[in-house]
Scaffold this active site. Structure first.
Site, PDB file in Angstrom:
ATOM      1  N   ASN A  10       1.242  -0.916   0.185  1.00  0.00           N
ATOM      2  CA  ASN A  10       0.001  -0.406   0.019  1.00  0.00           C
ATOM      3  C   ASN A  10       0.888   0.459   0.357  1.00  0.00           C
ATOM      4  O   ASN A  10       2.082   1.770   1.244  1.00  0.00           O
ATOM      5  CB  ASN A  10      -1.407   0.296   1.167  1.00  0.00           C
ATOM      6  CG  ASN A  10      -1.584   1.557   1.489  1.00  0.00           C
ATOM      7  OD1 ASN A  10      -1.812   2.203   0.417  1.00  0.00           O
ATOM      8  ND2 ASN A  10      -1.839   1.212   3.049  1.00  0.00           N
ATOM      9  N   LYS A  12       0.408   4.452  -0.325  1.00  0.00           N
ATOM     10  CA  LYS A  12      -0.178   5.693   0.374  1.00  0.00           C
ATOM     11  C   LYS A  12      -0.161   7.127  -0.916  1.00  0.00           C
ATOM     12  O   LYS A  12       0.113   6.378  -2.177  1.00  0.00           O
ATOM     13  CB  LYS A  12       0.160   5.542   1.729  1.00  0.00           C
ATOM     14  CG  LYS A  12       0.281   4.987   2.418  1.00  0.00           C
ATOM     15  CD  LYS A  12      -0.044   4.422   4.132  1.00  0.00           C
ATOM     16  CE  LYS A  12       0.378   3.209   4.652  1.00  0.00           C
ATOM     17  NZ  LYS A  12      -0.159   3.725   6.530  1.00  0.00           N
ATOM     18  N   HIS A  96      -9.157   1.562   4.767  1.00  0.00           N
ATOM     19  CA  HIS A  96      -7.799   1.540   5.174  1.00  0.00           C
ATOM     20  C   HIS A  96      -8.489   2.186   6.922  1.00  0.00           C
ATOM     21  O   HIS A  96      -8.899   3.562   6.771  1.00  0.00           O
ATOM     22  CB  HIS A  96      -6.876   2.181   4.878  1.00  0.00           C
ATOM     23  CG  HIS A  96      -5.324   2.034   5.273  1.00  0.00           C
ATOM     24  ND1 HIS A  96      -4.798   2.964   6.294  1.00  0.00           N
ATOM     25  CD2 HIS A  96      -5.067   1.392   5.154  1.00  0.00           C
ATOM     26  CE1 HIS A  96      -4.391   2.408   6.136  1.00  0.00           C
ATOM     27  NE2 HIS A  96      -3.763   1.564   5.785  1.00  0.00           N
ATOM     28  N   GLU A  98      -6.702   4.871   7.299  1.00  0.00           N
ATOM     29  CA  GLU A  98      -6.278   6.202   7.723  1.00  0.00           C
ATOM     30  C   GLU A  98      -7.892   6.460   6.897  1.00  0.00           C
ATOM     31  O   GLU A  98      -7.949   7.756   7.725  1.00  0.00           O
ATOM     32  CB  GLU A  98      -5.047   6.177   6.830  1.00  0.00           C
ATOM     33  CG  GLU A  98      -4.118   6.093   7.924  1.00  0.00           C
ATOM     34  CD  GLU A  98      -2.844   5.583   7.014  1.00  0.00           C
ATOM     35  OE1 GLU A  98      -2.394   5.787   5.382  1.00  0.00           O
ATOM     36  OE2 GLU A  98      -1.669   4.565   7.487  1.00  0.00           O
ATOM     37  N   GLU A 168      -5.598  -5.158  10.357  1.00  0.00           N
ATOM     38  CA  GLU A 168      -4.665  -3.613  10.238  1.00  0.00           C
ATOM     39  C   GLU A 168      -4.435  -3.349  11.902  1.00  0.00           C
ATOM     40  O   GLU A 168      -5.865  -2.449  11.897  1.00  0.00           O
ATOM     41  CB  GLU A 168      -4.115  -2.894   9.434  1.00  0.00           C
ATOM     42  CG  GLU A 168      -4.409  -3.631   8.226  1.00  0.00           C
ATOM     43  CD  GLU A 168      -3.498  -2.625   7.351  1.00  0.00           C
ATOM     44  OE1 GLU A 168      -2.731  -2.868   6.294  1.00  0.00           O
ATOM     45  OE2 GLU A 168      -3.980  -1.434   6.684  1.00  0.00           O
ATOM     46  N   GLY A 174       3.077   1.632  10.923  1.00  0.00           N
ATOM     47  CA  GLY A 174       3.801   2.503  10.902  1.00  0.00           C
ATOM     48  C   GLY A 174       3.971   2.930  12.225  1.00  0.00           C
ATOM     49  O   GLY A 174       4.963   3.854  11.751  1.00  0.00           O
ATOM     50  N   SER A 214       3.423  -2.612   9.923  1.00  0.00           N
ATOM     51  CA  SER A 214       5.177  -2.731  10.461  1.00  0.00           C
ATOM     52  C   SER A 214       5.407  -4.261  10.098  1.00  0.00           C
ATOM     53  O   SER A 214       5.851  -4.686  10.559  1.00  0.00           O
ATOM     54  CB  SER A 214       5.336  -2.693  11.537  1.00  0.00           C
ATOM     55  OG  SER A 214       5.154  -1.027  12.181  1.00  0.00           O
TER      56      SER A 214
END
Ligand code: PEP
Length: 250
Positions: A10, A12, A96, A98, A168, A174, A214
């Site tokens: 991904n 981003k 996702h 985010e 996730e 991250g 991660s």
């Protein structure tokens, strides 16, 4: 049922079309002759066409990171399933964390997107995950069950062969903090059990469940060794051809 491992990056909001094409050139040798697994990249919408052209003939699946559920309309800034396919994409990441956090996507919105992707023939990678407070308080089990149910509320009557779920944990995205392989396995077994109660045993045993958070070349193999981890969704470590190569060749 055997579930083909699925290893997805991904990107981003990173990489222009030119940078994406350069990545594919460097990454191609890693997938040449690699069998028994599928490798995918979710790229910025502006890079879809160039990444797909660069990846032609490699077997790498190219997709988007978001979509709108309507076929077309007055939805400024959005892209449809048809537009993704026209640009060479065959997959989309949906929901996702985010997008849920920064763009206020609810389960209801995510459910419409999952249904649109599946009915339009895209691979739909539905993302789920609890935050740190939910993990530490033990609420994660109920939270994930609810998020799964809400996000799959509109799939009735659709072919679910193209559905992929990605677990996730938000606290691992991250942050450099990975769920241990045991922790991820236990959580994903729970997600599979919930999938079975929502959609039946056949769908639950055929659906791939990815782990994301991660993932790096040095932890991919131990995660992939778990029975309920059928693949990985990789952010940071998918941006460099050498680190993503290490992951796809786990
Ligand atoms: C992600 O964005 O889906 C992700 C898992 O990011 P990272 O690998 O950087 O934690």
């Amino acid at each position: 049922m055997a579930r083909t491992p699925f290893l997805a990056g991904n990107w981003k909001m990173f990489k222009t079309g030119g940078e994406a094409a350069e990545f594919v050139e460097q990454f191609k040798p890693a997938v040449a002759g690699l069998t028994g697994r599928q490798v995918a990249l979710a790229v910025p919408a502006t890079a879809l066409e160039r990444t797909a052209a660069a990846a032609k003939g490699t077997g790498i699946i190219i997709g988007a990171q978001n979509l709108h559920w309507e076929k077309e309309g007055a939805f400024t800034g959005e892209i449809s399933v048809g537009m993704i396919k026209d640009a060479g994409g065959s997959m989309a990441i949906i929901g996702h964390s985010e997008r849920r956090t920064y763009f206020a996507e609810t389960d209801e919105v995510v459910a419409k997107k999952v249904a649109a992707a599946l009915s339009g023939g895209l691979l739909a990678v539905l993302c789920l995950g609890e935050n740190l407070a939910q993990r530490e308080s033990g609420e994660w089990e109920a939270f994930l069950a609810g998020q799964l149910k809400g996000s799959l509320a509109a799939v009735g009557g659709l072919d679910l062969a193209n559905l992929i779920v990605a677990y996730e944990p938000i606290w691992a995205i991250g942050t450099g903090k990975t769920a241990t392989a045991d922790e991820a396995e236990k959580t994903q077994a729970h997600v599979r059990k919930e999938l079975a109660s929502l959609l039946g045993d056949a769908v639950a045993s055929a659906t791939r469940i990815l782990y994301g958070g991660s993932v790096k070349p040095d932890n991919a193999a131990s995660l992939m060794a778990q029975p309920n981890i059928d693949g990985v969704l990789v952010g940071g470590a998918s941006l460099k051809a050498d680190s993503f190569s290490g992951i796809v060749k786990y």
